[in-house]
Design a protein around this motif. Structure first.
Motif, PDB file in Angstrom:
ATOM      1  N   UNK A   1      10.011  20.331 -13.619  1.00 50.41           N
ATOM      2  CA  UNK A   1       8.847  20.903 -12.778  1.00 50.41           C
ATOM      3  C   UNK A   1       7.675  20.233 -12.852  1.00 50.41           C
ATOM      4  N   UNK A   2       6.691  20.555 -11.981  1.00 53.01           N
ATOM      5  CA  UNK A   2       5.696  19.722 -11.850  1.00 53.01           C
ATOM      6  C   UNK A   2       4.493  21.137 -11.584  1.00 53.01           C
ATOM      7  N   UNK A   3       3.402  20.743 -12.096  1.00 53.99           N
ATOM      8  CA  UNK A   3       2.203  21.784 -11.586  1.00 53.99           C
ATOM      9  C   UNK A   3       1.845  21.707 -10.108  1.00 53.99           C
ATOM     10  N   UNK A   4       1.635  22.741  -9.514  1.00 54.94           N
ATOM     11  CA  UNK A   4       1.348  22.592  -8.087  1.00 54.94           C
ATOM     12  C   UNK A   4       0.385  23.384  -7.700  1.00 54.94           C
ATOM     13  N   UNK A   5      -0.521  22.991  -6.764  1.00 56.52           N
ATOM     14  CA  UNK A   5      -1.775  23.824  -6.369  1.00 56.52           C
ATOM     15  C   UNK A   5      -1.916  23.790  -4.834  1.00 56.52           C
ATOM     16  N   UNK A   6      -2.748  24.552  -4.441  1.00 54.75           N
ATOM     17  CA  UNK A   6      -3.038  24.809  -2.920  1.00 54.75           C
ATOM     18  C   UNK A   6      -4.554  24.631  -2.888  1.00 54.75           C
ATOM     19  N   UNK A   7      -4.945  23.567  -1.890  1.00 53.88           N
ATOM     20  CA  UNK A   7      -6.466  23.384  -2.255  1.00 53.88           C
ATOM     21  C   UNK A   7      -6.596  22.714  -0.637  1.00 53.88           C
ATOM     22  N   UNK A   8      -7.611  23.591  -0.061  1.00 49.41           N
ATOM     23  CA  UNK A   8      -8.189  22.914   1.144  1.00 49.41           C
ATOM     24  C   UNK A   8      -6.994  22.905   2.330  1.00 49.41           C
ATOM     25  N   UNK A   9      -6.170  23.741   2.513  1.00 52.17           N
ATOM     26  CA  UNK A   9      -4.974  23.512   3.233  1.00 52.17           C
ATOM     27  C   UNK A   9      -4.114  22.413   2.860  1.00 52.17           C
TER      28      UNK A   9
ATOM     29  N   UNK B   1       0.842  -1.033  -0.214  1.00 54.86           N
ATOM     30  CA  UNK B   1       0.048  -0.149   0.049  1.00 54.86           C
ATOM     31  C   UNK B   1       0.896   1.100  -0.057  1.00 54.86           C
ATOM     32  N   UNK B   2       1.095   1.898  -0.915  1.00 55.08           N
ATOM     33  CA  UNK B   2       1.786   3.098  -1.035  1.00 55.08           C
ATOM     34  C   UNK B   2       1.164   4.210  -0.273  1.00 55.08           C
ATOM     35  N   UNK B   3       1.990   5.054   0.300  1.00 54.44           N
ATOM     36  CA  UNK B   3       1.370   6.089   1.320  1.00 54.44           C
ATOM     37  C   UNK B   3       1.437   7.325   0.619  1.00 54.44           C
ATOM     38  N   UNK B   4       1.804   7.489  -0.743  1.00 54.99           N
ATOM     39  CA  UNK B   4       1.737   8.540  -1.733  1.00 54.99           C
ATOM     40  C   UNK B   4       1.118   8.188  -2.883  1.00 54.99           C
ATOM     41  N   UNK B   5      -0.279   8.338  -2.814  1.00 58.35           N
ATOM     42  CA  UNK B   5      -1.040   7.665  -3.990  1.00 58.35           C
ATOM     43  C   UNK B   5      -1.802   9.190  -4.598  1.00 58.35           C
ATOM     44  N   UNK B   6      -1.645   9.384  -6.123  1.00 63.07           N
ATOM     45  CA  UNK B   6      -2.114  10.594  -6.604  1.00 63.07           C
ATOM     46  C   UNK B   6      -3.704  10.251  -6.700  1.00 63.07           C
ATOM     47  N   UNK B   7      -4.509  11.368  -6.850  1.00 67.11           N
ATOM     48  CA  UNK B   7      -5.922  11.231  -6.887  1.00 67.11           C
ATOM     49  C   UNK B   7      -6.238  10.917  -8.395  1.00 67.11           C
ATOM     50  N   UNK B   8      -7.560  11.015  -8.700  1.00 67.38           N
ATOM     51  CA  UNK B   8      -7.834  10.486 -10.176  1.00 67.38           C
ATOM     52  C   UNK B   8      -7.565  11.461 -11.077  1.00 67.38           C
ATOM     53  N   UNK B   9      -7.285  12.777 -10.749  1.00 73.57           N
ATOM     54  CA  UNK B   9      -6.683  13.755 -11.494  1.00 73.57           C
ATOM     55  C   UNK B   9      -5.244  13.724 -11.713  1.00 73.57           C
ATOM     56  N   UNK B  10      -4.543  12.974 -10.934  1.00 68.76           N
ATOM     57  CA  UNK B  10      -2.962  12.778 -10.913  1.00 68.76           C
ATOM     58  C   UNK B  10      -2.104  13.620  -9.997  1.00 68.76           C
ATOM     59  N   UNK B  11      -2.870  14.220  -9.077  1.00 66.73           N
ATOM     60  CA  UNK B  11      -2.470  15.349  -8.075  1.00 66.73           C
ATOM     61  C   UNK B  11      -2.253  14.465  -6.990  1.00 66.73           C
ATOM     62  N   UNK B  12      -0.841  14.617  -6.196  1.00 73.68           N
ATOM     63  CA  UNK B  12      -0.533  13.963  -5.187  1.00 73.68           C
ATOM     64  C   UNK B  12      -0.288  14.929  -3.997  1.00 73.68           C
ATOM     65  N   UNK B  13      -0.918  14.669  -2.801  1.00 73.89           N
ATOM     66  CA  UNK B  13      -0.974  15.411  -1.727  1.00 73.89           C
ATOM     67  C   UNK B  13       0.321  15.455  -1.074  1.00 73.89           C
ATOM     68  N   UNK B  14       1.209  16.328  -1.040  1.00 77.88           N
ATOM     69  CA  UNK B  14       2.656  16.086  -0.412  1.00 77.88           C
ATOM     70  C   UNK B  14       2.903  16.860   1.058  1.00 77.88           C
ATOM     71  N   UNK B  15       1.873  17.653   1.200  1.00 77.32           N
ATOM     72  CA  UNK B  15       1.945  18.231   2.614  1.00 77.32           C
ATOM     73  C   UNK B  15       0.789  19.417   2.868  1.00 77.32           C
ATOM     74  N   UNK B  16       0.909  20.038   3.937  1.00 79.22           N
ATOM     75  CA  UNK B  16      -0.135  20.927   4.132  1.00 79.22           C
ATOM     76  C   UNK B  16       0.456  22.372   3.904  1.00 79.22           C
ATOM     77  N   UNK B  17      -0.646  23.418   3.841  1.00 76.19           N
ATOM     78  CA  UNK B  17      -0.182  24.638   3.865  1.00 76.19           C
ATOM     79  C   UNK B  17       0.748  25.195   4.921  1.00 76.19           C
ATOM     80  N   UNK B  18       0.152  24.739   6.333  1.00 75.63           N
ATOM     81  CA  UNK B  18       0.831  25.113   7.475  1.00 75.63           C
ATOM     82  C   UNK B  18       2.463  24.573   7.522  1.00 75.63           C
ATOM     83  N   UNK B  19       2.749  23.244   6.850  1.00 76.44           N
ATOM     84  CA  UNK B  19       3.938  22.720   6.799  1.00 76.44           C
ATOM     85  C   UNK B  19       4.790  23.838   5.858  1.00 76.44           C
ATOM     86  N   UNK B  20       4.368  24.083   4.699  1.00 74.65           N
ATOM     87  CA  UNK B  20       5.056  24.794   3.770  1.00 74.65           C
ATOM     88  C   UNK B  20       5.232  26.162   4.330  1.00 74.65           C
TER      89      UNK B  20
END
Ligand code: FES
Length: 149
Positions: free
Chosen positions: A134-142, A43-62
């Protein structure tokens, strides 16, 4: 046959008859443990969603650390002074070593041969000739989401 010899044979017989049951019970338990371990590893802990986006952290961490590193996907995300996000690969384009963030110069440095990259991945100093991927990156729901797929 003496009484003592008879009892020894009966005892050995009982032990022999229970041995396979005990062995099977232990084997079954071990198989379950092995299966659970295998499942956990699969079971991978980092799995992209159906749109190919991977959650790699939180806004707070950043906000707290100025960057977020995903070691599983070898990606680092920065927020620049204009509040824009950049996500780049941590794999050097020269010969594939890992680059590290160099706080003193706010750049990514490859210790293998000394290449240096800006936080948007562009080459500041060779021998690397090509920018970091480089990769597309976005911030969504913290959460910080990077498009990997
Ligand atoms: Fe990075 Fe050579 S592998 S500079």
């Amino acid at each position: 046959m003496k009484r003592r010899e008879f009892l020894n044979w009966v005892g050995i017989g009982l032990l022999a008859s229970f041995f396979p049951i005990a062995l099977a019970a232990c084997s079954e338990k071990q198989s379950q443990e092995t299966a659970e371990t295998s499942i956990a590893k699969d079971i991978p802990s980092d799995v992209p969603d159906s749109s190919g986006y991977l959650t790699i952290g939180t806004t707070q961490e950043l906000t707290e650390n100025r960057y977020i590193v995903s070691n599983k996907s070898n990606i680092i995300v920065f927020r620049n002074s204009s509040n824009n996000l950049s996500a780049v690969s941590l794999i050097c384009t020269h010969q594939g070593c890992s680059v590290d963030w160099k706080k003193s110069s706010n750049s990514l440095y490859c210790a293998c041969h000394g290449s240096e990259f800006a936080v948007d991945g562009t080459v500041l100093q060779g021998p690397a000739l090509d920018s970091l991927s480089s990769f597309e990156v976005k911030e969504e729901a913290e959460s910080i989401l990077v498009k990997v797929g």
